[in-house]
Design an enzyme around this catalytic site. Sequence first.
Site, mmCIF file in Angstrom:
data_model
loop_
_atom_site.group_PDB
_atom_site.id
_atom_site.type_symbol
_atom_site.label_atom_id
_atom_site.label_comp_id
_atom_site.label_asym_id
_atom_site.label_seq_id
_atom_site.Cartn_x
_atom_site.Cartn_y
_atom_site.Cartn_z
ATOM 1 N N TYR A 1 -40.679 94.613 35.529
ATOM 2 C CA TYR A 1 -41.221 93.709 36.557
ATOM 3 C C TYR A 1 -40.501 93.909 37.895
ATOM 4 O O TYR A 1 -41.129 94.110 38.937
ATOM 5 C CB TYR A 1 -41.089 92.253 36.097
ATOM 6 C CG TYR A 1 -41.559 91.255 37.133
ATOM 7 C CD1 TYR A 1 -42.921 91.031 37.330
ATOM 8 C CD2 TYR A 1 -40.655 90.557 37.936
ATOM 9 C CE1 TYR A 1 -43.365 90.135 38.296
ATOM 10 C CE2 TYR A 1 -41.088 89.665 38.901
ATOM 11 C CZ TYR A 1 -42.442 89.444 39.075
ATOM 12 O OH TYR A 1 -42.887 88.567 40.041
ATOM 13 N N LYS B 1 -41.854 95.363 41.637
ATOM 14 C CA LYS B 1 -41.793 94.594 42.883
ATOM 15 C C LYS B 1 -40.990 95.362 43.950
ATOM 16 O O LYS B 1 -41.293 95.269 45.138
ATOM 17 C CB LYS B 1 -41.203 93.209 42.621
ATOM 18 C CG LYS B 1 -42.119 92.334 41.739
ATOM 19 C CD LYS B 1 -43.487 92.102 42.359
ATOM 20 C CE LYS B 1 -44.407 91.225 41.537
ATOM 21 N NZ LYS B 1 -45.704 90.988 42.174
HETATM 22 N N1 NAP Z 1 -44.185 82.336 39.786
HETATM 23 C C1 NAP Z 1 -43.108 82.946 40.270
HETATM 24 O O1 NAP Z 1 -41.950 82.475 40.086
HETATM 25 C C2 NAP Z 1 -43.234 84.182 41.093
HETATM 26 C C3 NAP Z 1 -42.121 84.619 41.831
HETATM 27 C C4 NAP Z 1 -42.218 85.744 42.598
HETATM 28 C C5 NAP Z 1 -43.401 86.448 42.653
HETATM 29 N N2 NAP Z 1 -44.470 86.033 41.933
HETATM 30 C C6 NAP Z 1 -45.718 86.823 42.024
HETATM 31 O O2 NAP Z 1 -46.763 85.990 42.471
HETATM 32 C C7 NAP Z 1 -48.011 86.516 42.039
HETATM 33 C C8 NAP Z 1 -48.827 85.389 41.420
HETATM 34 O O3 NAP Z 1 -48.132 84.892 40.288
HETATM 35 P P1 NAP Z 1 -48.216 83.383 39.823
HETATM 36 O O4 NAP Z 1 -46.840 82.890 39.700
HETATM 37 O O5 NAP Z 1 -49.178 82.636 40.642
HETATM 38 O O6 NAP Z 1 -48.758 83.605 38.333
HETATM 39 P P2 NAP Z 1 -50.001 82.981 37.547
HETATM 40 O O7 NAP Z 1 -50.089 81.528 37.755
HETATM 41 O O8 NAP Z 1 -49.852 83.534 36.156
HETATM 42 O O9 NAP Z 1 -51.272 83.650 38.255
HETATM 43 C C9 NAP Z 1 -51.592 85.011 38.086
HETATM 44 C C10 NAP Z 1 -52.955 85.258 38.681
HETATM 45 O O10 NAP Z 1 -53.298 86.633 38.454
HETATM 46 C C11 NAP Z 1 -54.562 86.698 37.813
HETATM 47 N N3 NAP Z 1 -54.614 87.845 36.914
HETATM 48 C C12 NAP Z 1 -53.752 88.150 35.914
HETATM 49 N N4 NAP Z 1 -54.155 89.248 35.274
HETATM 50 C C13 NAP Z 1 -55.306 89.651 35.866
HETATM 51 C C14 NAP Z 1 -56.208 90.710 35.661
HETATM 52 N N5 NAP Z 1 -56.022 91.601 34.668
HETATM 53 N N6 NAP Z 1 -57.299 90.816 36.439
HETATM 54 C C15 NAP Z 1 -57.516 89.906 37.431
HETATM 55 N N7 NAP Z 1 -56.685 88.896 37.701
HETATM 56 C C16 NAP Z 1 -55.599 88.756 36.922
HETATM 57 C C17 NAP Z 1 -54.674 85.372 37.035
HETATM 58 O O11 NAP Z 1 -56.018 84.998 36.870
HETATM 59 P P3 NAP Z 1 -56.853 85.123 35.508
HETATM 60 O O12 NAP Z 1 -55.942 84.821 34.373
HETATM 61 O O13 NAP Z 1 -57.950 84.137 35.725
HETATM 62 O O14 NAP Z 1 -57.347 86.540 35.533
HETATM 63 C C18 NAP Z 1 -54.026 84.411 38.013
HETATM 64 O O15 NAP Z 1 -54.955 83.995 38.981
HETATM 65 C C19 NAP Z 1 -47.673 87.641 41.072
HETATM 66 O O16 NAP Z 1 -47.792 88.869 41.752
HETATM 67 C C20 NAP Z 1 -46.217 87.382 40.703
HETATM 68 O O17 NAP Z 1 -45.532 88.554 40.343
HETATM 69 C C21 NAP Z 1 -44.437 84.908 41.145
#
Ligand code: NAP
Length: 256
Positions: A150, A154
Site C-alpha cells: 500500500y 502511494k
Molecule cells: N481512510 C484513510 O485513512 C485513508 C488515508 C489516506 C489515504 N486514503 C486513500 O483515500 C482513498 C479513498 O479511501 P477511503 O478511505 O474513502 O476508503 P473507502 O471508504 O473504502 O472507499 C473506497 C472507494 O473506492 C471504491 N472502490 C473500491 N474498489 C473499487 C473498484 N474495484 N472499482 C471501482 N471503485 C472501487 C469504493 O466503492 P465501491 O465499493 O462501491 O466500488 C469506495 O467508493 C483511497 O485511495 C485511499 O488509499 C485513505
Amino acid sequence: MNYTLITGASKGIGKAIAIEAASRGMNLFLVARSKDLLEKLSAELTTKNVSVKTLAIDLFEKDAADRIFQFAKENSFNVNMLANNAGMGYYGNFEDCPLSKHLEIMHLNMDACISIAYTFLKNSDSKQRRYILNTVSTGAYQPVPTMAIYSATKSFMLSFSRALREELKKKNVYVTALCPGGTYSDFFDAAQMAKVIEKNAQFMMTADKVAKVGLQAVMKNKSVAIPGLANKVGALASKLTPHDIVVPMAGNIFKV
Ligand SMILES: NC(=O)c1ccc[n+]([C@@H]2O[C@H](COP(=O)([O-])OP(=O)(O)OC[C@H]3O[C@@H](n4cnc5c(N)ncnc54)[C@H](OP(=O)(O)O)[C@@H]3O)[C@@H](O)[C@H]2O)c1
C-alpha cells in the site's frame, strides 16, 4: 457542460469530495461499483442544484477508463476535473497476505489511476483549465511495514503527481496530490485494521475535513495537500529523518 469525475465516490473520502464539490456548485460524474450507493448520493446532491451523473463500474475491468470517458461522450458532457480517489489497502506482513490481494492493490491504486488520468487528458477540452486531484496518503512519505505494498503504491502516486504537475504546468492543468493520514471510512474495515484505528484514534480525521482541504488545495493550485497538523509534522519528519530510523517508527505506529 463541465463535470468533475470522482472515482470511489460511493463512500468515504470520495463521497465527501462529492458533497464538498456540490456545495461549490460543481456538476458531478460519480463512479464506483455500488450502483445503489451512487444513486442514493446522486439524489441527495441534486437537491443542491448541481447536475449529477453516475456510472457503476469496476475499475478492475481492463477497459474501465475508456468506458468512463465513452459514457461522458455519449451523454455529451466534458470532464474538466478528475478526482482519482478509488483505492484500497491490506494490513499484515507481506508474506502472510495473499499475492492476489497485493496485485489487486497495485492495480487499483496505480494502474487504474494512471489509465484514468491518461484517458482524461486525451478526452477533455484542452482549451479550458483542467484539474487533477490524486488521493494519495501520508503513507507515501515512508515505507510502512505491514502495509508495504500500500505505502509503495502511494509513493508511486506522489512521485507521479509531482512529475505530471511539472509537465502540465504550461498547459493550464493543475495537479494536486491529497495526502491524508488516518481518516474515518470503510477503508479500515476492508483492510482489517480496526485495532490500528483504536490505537491511533487521537490522530484520526473525518472524511469531510479531508475533502475540504483537498478541494481548497486544488483551487489554489497547490502541489500537495496534507490535512491536519499532526500529519504535516509527520510527513516533514519522515522527509528529514534517515530511513533506518523512520521505517521502524512507522512500523510501530501500525503495530497492535
Ligand atoms: N481512510 C484513510 O485513512 C485513508 C488515508 C489516506 C489515504 N486514503 C486513500 O483515500 C482513498 C479513498 O479511501 P477511503 O478511505 O474513502 O476508503 P473507502 O471508504 O473504502 O472507499 C473506497 C472507494 O473506492 C471504491 N472502490 C473500491 N474498489 C473499487 C473498484 N474495484 N472499482 C471501482 N471503485 C472501487 C469504493 O466503492 P465501491 O465499493 O462501491 O466500488 C469506495 O467508493 C483511497 O485511495 C485511499 O488509499 C485513505
